[in-house]
Each structure stands twice: as C-alpha cells, then as structure tokens.
Design an enzyme around this catalytic site. Sequence first.
Site, PDB file in Angstrom:
ATOM      1  N   CYS A  19       0.856  -1.230   0.038  1.00 17.54           N
ATOM      2  CA  CYS A  19      -0.051   0.100   0.023  1.00 17.54           C
ATOM      3  C   CYS A  19       0.853   1.429   0.108  1.00 17.54           C
ATOM      4  O   CYS A  19       0.375   2.276  -0.582  1.00 17.54           O
ATOM      5  CB  CYS A  19      -0.903   0.056   0.963  1.00 17.54           C
ATOM      6  SG  CYS A  19       0.003  -0.347   2.782  1.00 17.54           S
ATOM      7  N   TYR A  20       1.762   1.377   0.755  1.00  9.87           N
ATOM      8  CA  TYR A  20       2.870   2.427   0.962  1.00  9.87           C
ATOM      9  C   TYR A  20       3.500   2.712  -0.505  1.00  9.87           C
ATOM     10  O   TYR A  20       3.495   3.814  -0.993  1.00  9.87           O
ATOM     11  CB  TYR A  20       3.782   2.526   1.992  1.00  9.87           C
ATOM     12  CG  TYR A  20       3.292   2.761   3.495  1.00  9.87           C
ATOM     13  CD1 TYR A  20       2.518   3.860   3.838  1.00  9.87           C
ATOM     14  CD2 TYR A  20       3.576   1.680   4.602  1.00  9.87           C
ATOM     15  CE1 TYR A  20       2.096   3.996   4.956  1.00  9.87           C
ATOM     16  CE2 TYR A  20       3.048   1.890   5.820  1.00  9.87           C
ATOM     17  CZ  TYR A  20       2.305   3.159   5.869  1.00  9.87           C
ATOM     18  OH  TYR A  20       1.971   3.310   7.431  1.00  9.87           O
TER      19      TYR A  20
END
Length: 346
Positions: free
Chosen positions: A150-151
């Site tokens: 996600c990051y």
Amino acid sequence: MDRLRIAVLGASGYTGADLVRLALTHPGVEIAALGANQKAGQSMESIWPHFAAAPGLPLLQRVEDIDFAGIDVVFGCLPHGASAALLAGLGAPRIIDLSADFRLRDAATYADWYGGPHPAPALLDAAVYGLSEFARARLPGARLVACPGCYPTAALLALLPLAEAGLIAPEGISIFALSGVSGAGRSLKEANLFCEAAEGAAAYALGHHRHMPEIEQELGTAFGRPLRVGFSPHLVPMNRGELETITVTLAAGARVADLRAALEARYAAEPFVQMLPAGVHPATRMVRGSNQCVLNVFADRVPGRALLVAAIDNLVKGSSGQAIQNLNLMAGLPETLGLEAAPLFP
C-alpha cells in the site's frame, strides 16, 4: 461474458474480505473457493457480518483442501512466507499475490528484509510487479502478478512519472506516510487495540520498514541507478486510508509547474489516478472505499524543493482493488470492471 472462477486465499483477513466484497459485484468473476485455515468450515457471514446480505458464498476451507483444478485465478491474501510456499506448488491457475513474497526481484534482498531465505526464488523472474498503471503492457501474458504494497502504491504513483521525466533528483526523496490501523492486518496486536491506537498517532518501523526496498527497487529502475529514500510511516486512529507527503529535490532547471504538467499528462487518461486542481490538498476522505488515488504537487518553502501529496484507500487501491484491476488487465476485461463505485463520504 464467460466468468472467471476465482479462489481467495486468506479470506478471513481484511485484505481477503475486501477482495470478496469487490468480487461480489464483478460481472466477470465467480467466487469458487475461499481459503482460511483457522476459520475452516465457517461461513463468511459468521466472521464478517456485513456479508449477511450475500448468501451463497462458499464455506471457508483449509487451503490444502481446495480443488484448484477448476480455478482460473488464485488471489493470495496470505502473510509473507506462507504465500510463496503455497503458491509455488499450484499448477494451472494464474496467480495474483497480495503478499510481499514476489515484489522484490532479488532473493538476497528479500532475505535481508524478511528474515529468511525466499521460499520460491525460482519464481521471482516470472513475477510481474503489478502497479497497474505502469504494468499494463506486461499483465496480459503474466501467470504470476505481485501486487505492490500500500505505501509503495501511493509513493510510486506520485514519483515514477517525475523520475522517468528527469524532473526530480534521486537524492533527498523523503516520504512521510500515515496509515489507518487496518494496514497492520487483523491479527491481535497490543499496539492496535482501541485504547492503544485511538486518540493518538505513533511512528513505527522508522528507518527499516519492509516497503522501503520495494520503493527503492522501482524508483531505481526509473532513475537507472540504485538509490535510498527516506520513509517515515505513522499509524493514525482511522480504520482505512493512507496519506503520503513526499519531499523531492527538483532537477536542474525544473520548476514545480513542470512537475504538475508531467503528472497531469501522465494521468489524464487514467481511470483511477486523479490530479486535483492547483492548491487542493489530497485527503483520505476523498478516496475511502474506492480504487482511486488523488495527487497534487506544491512548492516547498525551501528553494529547489517540492511537495507531492497522495491519498489512497490502503485496502482498495493499496491492495484488493488494485488486485482486481490487475485481474481485468490480465484477462482482457474492461479495466474498471467491478471497481466503478465512488468513494464513501462522510
């Protein structure tokens, strides 16, 4: 339309449950099997009450009991290590893995960051890094797709067009990131208890978060040289959502207006990445529950620097939604199929 029969492994976790939620409204797929070893024999609605309105889902099974012979695509929503060891033994199904096991191309780098040898190093060369907007040409023929973390999804969507255009320097990139508690998974952890996480914010994994080598790998390819980035993740008391503020140094002769123009041009035709009007600050409320990423760029007070801001839903664009987007591209389906829902607000 012939429907693809899919299996979701790890359906009892946040990522797996959100993938099931999205797949339920996807006209091109049939949920044929759901794997969750610790919850085997239970129904989805018994552990996820919001599926009470979706009767008919398969019961959860131990992964080894699933008959993969009739499965077209397997979604691996399992922890790192467990995912590769299992998926390596599958035969015909195409695989979309949401764990970290196939994101890093170098087995030694994986061992350094994940504390042990890679479970299936022979598959690393075959894996396509599935940042959808940048992997579109390689996805149709792929058998194994590694969905980004996600990051990295938010960071790379903001940075890659600028790196490829030579508008920012590889040195001095610093990412300040905020994530909702669901990003840490559903397992019981003291730091994620309500009394520990509510009404506060906390930094974690400073200087050694496992998404760092993933970001550096992809940016290094874009810049054509190895590099190091600063990355400071923080946990904030919300269920889902992710916001990143990224400091970059402008390349010689580049202006903030050039960065804006490059991002606008790169994403003008993209259905899931939106450049906001000048001066509008991205916020997690703009993307909650959707596969959208919103971006903007601002001049920093320090001369020669700029600030990039990106917001995504960590469980959708940062995970399960991007996996569905990759499925559509792999199968030659319309890219937005099953992902058309607008963000939830408030």
